[in-house]
Design an enzyme around this catalytic site. Structure first.
Site, PDB file in Angstrom:
ATOM      1  N   ARG A   4      42.708  17.258  40.777  1.00  0.00           N
ATOM      2  CA  ARG A   4      43.569  17.827  41.818  1.00  0.00           C
ATOM      3  C   ARG A   4      45.024  17.783  41.354  1.00  0.00           C
ATOM      4  O   ARG A   4      45.782  18.734  41.538  1.00  0.00           O
ATOM      5  CB  ARG A   4      43.424  17.028  43.133  1.00  0.00           C
ATOM      6  CG  ARG A   4      42.053  17.098  43.786  1.00  0.00           C
ATOM      7  CD  ARG A   4      41.738  18.471  44.319  1.00  0.00           C
ATOM      8  NE  ARG A   4      42.723  18.922  45.281  1.00  0.00           N
ATOM      9  CZ  ARG A   4      42.739  18.580  46.575  1.00  0.00           C
ATOM     10  NH1 ARG A   4      41.805  17.797  47.056  1.00  0.00           N
ATOM     11  NH2 ARG A   4      43.669  19.055  47.398  1.00  0.00           N
ATOM     12  N   ASP A  20      29.359  18.101  50.697  1.00  0.00           N
ATOM     13  CA  ASP A  20      30.573  17.747  51.438  1.00  0.00           C
ATOM     14  C   ASP A  20      30.107  17.170  52.776  1.00  0.00           C
ATOM     15  O   ASP A  20      28.928  17.303  53.140  1.00  0.00           O
ATOM     16  CB  ASP A  20      31.414  19.035  51.645  1.00  0.00           C
ATOM     17  CG  ASP A  20      32.737  18.791  52.365  1.00  0.00           C
ATOM     18  OD1 ASP A  20      33.164  17.625  52.475  1.00  0.00           O
ATOM     19  OD2 ASP A  20      33.343  19.781  52.828  1.00  0.00           O
ATOM     20  N   GLN A  56      41.053  22.547  46.027  1.00  0.00           N
ATOM     21  CA  GLN A  56      39.906  21.719  45.642  1.00  0.00           C
ATOM     22  C   GLN A  56      38.997  22.487  44.686  1.00  0.00           C
ATOM     23  O   GLN A  56      38.542  21.952  43.671  1.00  0.00           O
ATOM     24  CB  GLN A  56      39.122  21.298  46.894  1.00  0.00           C
ATOM     25  CG  GLN A  56      37.912  20.441  46.591  1.00  0.00           C
ATOM     26  CD  GLN A  56      38.274  19.042  46.106  1.00  0.00           C
ATOM     27  OE1 GLN A  56      39.031  18.349  46.757  1.00  0.00           O
ATOM     28  NE2 GLN A  56      37.725  18.626  44.972  1.00  0.00           N
ATOM     29  N   HIS A  97      39.602  25.856  51.228  1.00  0.00           N
ATOM     30  CA  HIS A  97      40.214  24.726  50.496  1.00  0.00           C
ATOM     31  C   HIS A  97      40.357  25.136  49.014  1.00  0.00           C
ATOM     32  O   HIS A  97      39.693  24.587  48.131  1.00  0.00           O
ATOM     33  CB  HIS A  97      39.344  23.479  50.643  1.00  0.00           C
ATOM     34  CG  HIS A  97      40.057  22.194  50.327  1.00  0.00           C
ATOM     35  ND1 HIS A  97      41.392  22.133  49.975  1.00  0.00           N
ATOM     36  CD2 HIS A  97      39.619  20.904  50.308  1.00  0.00           C
ATOM     37  CE1 HIS A  97      41.725  20.872  49.765  1.00  0.00           C
ATOM     38  NE2 HIS A  97      40.682  20.109  49.951  1.00  0.00           N
ATOM     39  N   ARG A  99      48.575  21.755  55.306  1.00  0.00           N
ATOM     40  CA  ARG A  99      47.205  21.422  55.719  1.00  0.00           C
ATOM     41  C   ARG A  99      47.156  21.562  57.232  1.00  0.00           C
ATOM     42  O   ARG A  99      47.845  20.836  57.945  1.00  0.00           O
ATOM     43  CB  ARG A  99      46.826  20.006  55.286  1.00  0.00           C
ATOM     44  CG  ARG A  99      45.520  19.536  55.885  1.00  0.00           C
ATOM     45  CD  ARG A  99      44.972  18.290  55.243  1.00  0.00           C
ATOM     46  NE  ARG A  99      44.380  18.579  53.949  1.00  0.00           N
ATOM     47  CZ  ARG A  99      43.513  17.779  53.322  1.00  0.00           C
ATOM     48  NH1 ARG A  99      43.125  16.653  53.883  1.00  0.00           N
ATOM     49  NH2 ARG A  99      43.002  18.103  52.145  1.00  0.00           N
ATOM     50  N   CYS A 157      33.724  16.730  47.056  1.00  0.00           N
ATOM     51  CA  CYS A 157      35.189  16.837  47.144  1.00  0.00           C
ATOM     52  C   CYS A 157      35.817  15.536  47.639  1.00  0.00           C
ATOM     53  O   CYS A 157      37.012  15.319  47.422  1.00  0.00           O
ATOM     54  CB  CYS A 157      35.577  18.003  48.039  1.00  0.00           C
ATOM     55  SG  CYS A 157      34.802  17.941  49.665  1.00  0.00           S
TER      56      CYS A 157
END
Ligand code: CP
Ligand code: NVA
Length: 317
Positions: free
Chosen positions: A290, A222, A134, A131, A104, A262
């Site tokens: 996830r 988001d 996700q 991402h 990340r 998310c």
């Protein structure tokens, strides 16, 4: 050496995506039934995180443990990426000790350099641009709630950010359409949109929430200021005021539309509390998935799909 990475969806085929969903569902079933499925017994994963995380860190660590492997977490203050050590050197060291690296970070440059120099698979656990993990979990969640992905319209209201870029890439491979509404100046990257359209994706970008959300099967949002954009948060809160996911917006979609986020959510900003808490909202199912989807991704990258069957998803109790 023919190693694979998951940095974005560019090199992932539709067939592979479907196989990830299939394997994730199988692993989820096994886990719920308490059936052992240690497909990665003895394998090690390094988690290199330069940004905060709840869901991604825990789901990768727990997932690797359930698969019989182990994870080593390296947080933002540990490596000194780019100052104490180059991404290339970091990757080459880690590859001598572990079997997979999950990263990340901020820029694509860092993760691309790590992937280039690591002899082992590298997974994107969020960058400024993408991402992918996700979106894979989100698609699995849609399959569970809607029975299939085919023909679904996903409407995104908010910022043209990393989530949006991965959705646009997914729309290139999967039988969905994607529409987003954002304020002027906050559109997704033009080259990602045009590339996806050239490859047949149905992608619409508009400034009208009503236009994007009309006929949608899922409405997604988001945060307005992503990690790394904290300094812009106040300005963005004003700019995005008309792009809040609230009951008025939900009413513009199909009556059976689901609401997606998310997480983490900023209640009262990009989404109202009542919408996040409504029965239509599947955000916590997304978070749960996830775990299952990332387990499938790790098995795919380390064993391939064929060997996951051969190595006995038949598993023992
Ligand atoms: N959705 C998500 O990636 O959450 P975290 O930032 O908490 O990992
Ligand atoms: N766009 C958000 C996603 C968080 C999961 C961010 O990058 O902070």
């Amino acid at each position: 050496m023919n190693k694979r990475d998951l940095l974005n969806f560019t090199d992932v085929s539709r067939v592979e995506m479907q196989a990830i969903f299939g394997l994730a569902r199988e692993l989820k079933r096994k886990q719920k039934q308490g059936i052992r499925h240690e497909l990665l017994r003895g394998k090690g994963m390094a988690l290199v995180f330069e940004k905060p995380s709840l869901r991604t860190r825990v789901s990768f660590e727990v997932g690797m443990a359930q698969l019989g492997g182990y994870a080593v977490f390296l947080g933002p203050t540990e490596i000194g990426m780019g100052s104490r050590e180059t991404p290339a050197d970091c990757a080459r060291n880690l590859a001598r000790w572990v079997d997979i690296i999950t990263v990340r970070t901020f820029s694509e440059k860092v993760i691309e350099e790590m992937a280039e120099y690591a002899s082992i698979p590298v997974i994107n656990a969020l960058t400024d641009l993408y991402h992918p993990c996700q979106v894979l979990a989100d698609c699995l969640t849609l399959i569970e709630h809607k029975g299939k992905l085919d023909g679904l319209k996903i409407a995104f209201v908010g910022d043209g950010n990393n989530m949006v870029h991965s959705w646009i890439e997914a729309a290139e491979k999967l039988p969905i359409s994607f529409a987003m509404a954002c304020p002027k100046g906050y559109e997704p990257k033009a080259e990602i949109v045009s590339q996806a359209r050239q490859n047949g994706a149905q992608v619409a970008v508009t400034h009208s929430v009503e236009e994007a959300v009309h006929g949608a099967d899922a409405i997604y949002t988001d945060v307005w200021a992503s990690m790394g954009q904290e300094m812009e948060a106040q300005r963005r809160a004003k700019t995005f005021r008309d792009y809040q996911l609230n009951q008025r917006v939900v009413a513009m979609a199909k009556t059976d539309a689901v609401v997606m986020h998310c997480l983490p959510a900023h209640r009262g900003e990009e989404i109202t509390d009542d919408v996040l808490e409504s029965p239509q909202c599947i955000a916590f199912d997304q978070a749960e998935n996830r775990l299952h989807v990332q387990k499938a991704v790790m098995v795919w990258l380390l064993n391939g799909f064929k060997s996951s069957k051969a190595k006995g998803l038949k598993g023992r109790k």
